[in-house]
Design a protein around this motif. Sequence first.
Motif, short mmCIF file in Angstrom:
data_model
loop_
_atom_site.label_atom_id
_atom_site.label_comp_id
_atom_site.label_asym_id
_atom_site.label_seq_id
_atom_site.Cartn_x
_atom_site.Cartn_y
_atom_site.Cartn_z
N ARG A 8 166.37 110.89 15.43
CA ARG A 8 166.25 111.66 16.66
C ARG A 8 164.76 111.84 16.95
NH1 ARG A 8 170.70 113.99 18.58
NH2 ARG A 8 169.48 115.59 19.66
N VAL A 9 164.27 111.03 17.91
CA VAL A 9 162.84 110.96 18.16
C VAL A 9 162.51 111.52 19.54
CG1 VAL A 9 160.81 109.46 18.23
CG2 VAL A 9 162.76 108.88 16.74
N SER A 45 159.32 111.46 22.06
CA SER A 45 158.02 110.83 22.31
C SER A 45 157.37 111.54 23.47
CB SER A 45 158.23 109.35 22.62
OG SER A 45 157.00 108.72 22.89
N THR A 65 156.22 106.03 24.24
CA THR A 65 157.63 105.72 24.45
C THR A 65 157.84 104.22 24.65
OG1 THR A 65 157.96 107.90 25.48
CG2 THR A 65 159.64 106.23 25.90
N LEU A 89 157.84 102.32 21.36
CA LEU A 89 159.09 102.47 20.60
C LEU A 89 160.23 101.68 21.23
CD1 LEU A 89 158.79 106.31 19.90
CD2 LEU A 89 158.41 104.45 18.26
N GLY A 128 165.50 102.41 21.37
CA GLY A 128 165.99 103.32 22.40
C GLY A 128 167.13 104.21 21.96
N ARG A 159 167.42 105.67 19.30
CA ARG A 159 166.91 106.77 18.47
C ARG A 159 166.17 107.83 19.30
NH1 ARG A 159 167.18 105.44 12.90
NH2 ARG A 159 168.62 103.69 12.75
N MET A 160 166.00 107.59 20.59
CA MET A 160 165.18 108.48 21.42
C MET A 160 166.03 109.59 22.03
SD MET A 160 162.26 106.88 21.16
CE MET A 160 161.30 107.71 22.43
N THR A 211 161.67 112.40 26.05
CA THR A 211 160.31 111.97 26.35
C THR A 211 159.73 112.97 27.34
OG1 THR A 211 158.94 110.10 27.05
CG2 THR A 211 160.98 110.45 28.27
N TYR A 225 164.43 103.12 29.32
CA TYR A 225 163.58 104.28 29.59
C TYR A 225 164.35 105.35 30.37
CZ TYR A 225 159.18 106.74 30.53
OH TYR A 225 158.17 107.68 30.57
N ILE A 244 166.60 107.88 28.45
CA ILE A 244 166.03 108.91 27.57
C ILE A 244 165.90 110.21 28.36
CG2 ILE A 244 164.10 109.53 26.09
CD1 ILE A 244 163.35 106.57 26.01
N PRO A 248 164.74 117.12 17.18
CA PRO A 248 164.18 115.86 16.68
C PRO A 248 163.91 115.91 15.17
CG PRO A 248 162.43 117.18 17.63
CD PRO A 248 163.72 117.95 17.85
#
Length: 351
Positions: free
Chosen positions: A81-82, A84, A90, A93, A99, A101-102, A105, A121, A124, A142
């Motif tokens: 769980r990221v 950015s 972003t 990554l 993607g 894992r995002m 942002t 993109y 996210i 995250p």
Amino acid sequence: MPPVSGPTPRRRGPRAWPRAAHRKGTMGTTRTTVRWAGLLLAALLSAGCGADTGERPRSADSGVQVTNCDRPQSFPESPRRVVSMNQHATEMLLTLGLGDRMVGTAYPDSDDVPPQLADSYRKIPKLSDRYPTFEQVLAAEPDLVVGGYASAFAEKEGRGRKALEDRGIRTLLLTENCTERTTFDTVAEDLRMFGRVFGVPNRAEKVVSGMKARLDAVRAKLKDVEPVPVFFYDSGKKSAFTVGGRGLGNEIAAMAGGRNVFADNDRVFGDASWEQVAERAPRAVVIIDYLGSGQVDTKREYLRDHPLAGATPGVSEGRFIVLALPDIIEGIRMPDAVERLARALHPEVAW
């Protein structure tokens, strides 16, 4: 700033263009005139986005340890769980196919996203148009927060790396913020770092190799050209906020057959006087476009009407090139920026 880092906070006059604040203490293919060269970028991104390399993000193993901006980080398993905090981070990554894992942002610098990344993109969640609060970050739950600018981890705003790590959230910061000089190797090593952390080293290496091949091709075509003096204009009226010698923008100018006239400014971005701009007589001007920075046409007209800048060869001859902010900072756009700038600076070369 981290121990060895980019520029000191910018002192902005009351009439300065807005929204350079996220680059204070750290170191947009324009919305109106420049669009992404999709076919060229596809050669780079196909290695890391959409291609099946047979490699899957690591779920658990003996763990990975990295030292990032003098800060050790240990990853017993791949982050799932990221968040950015900046667009260029972003994009790095997503180029590595991460993607899924995002989970968040923030603070986009450009409306335009490379076409191959656009769908990923948009999926996210955007936590904030600027930086999210500490509470907003925590709400995304995250296990890793990645910062593109050092300001992403502003301690005075409660988002310091230690504050996040005390909550069990690991942090990574792009190395442009904590190195003496940013080059392609800086970008390559950060991509490899992400590859190790997420268990996709082969994918990262393919992206790096694709970028290097494109840059080498430009270098070969420009081996005999005379560098063109270039002035990067970000914003500012009382003084010019420009690209210094530490950041990737300086390297991009050199690779494109240019010479950054403020390479001696020991910052990633910093202020220069208009008298200095006039003295250094740039033969080309790169206008940096990003959200909230003012219209490109307005910046161009301001330079043309300026009593000092207007007399420089680049301005008086109308030799303007527009690059987006994510084009000239650490990220996956570097080859495209070098190619576009090289063509503009050296139309005499057989491209």
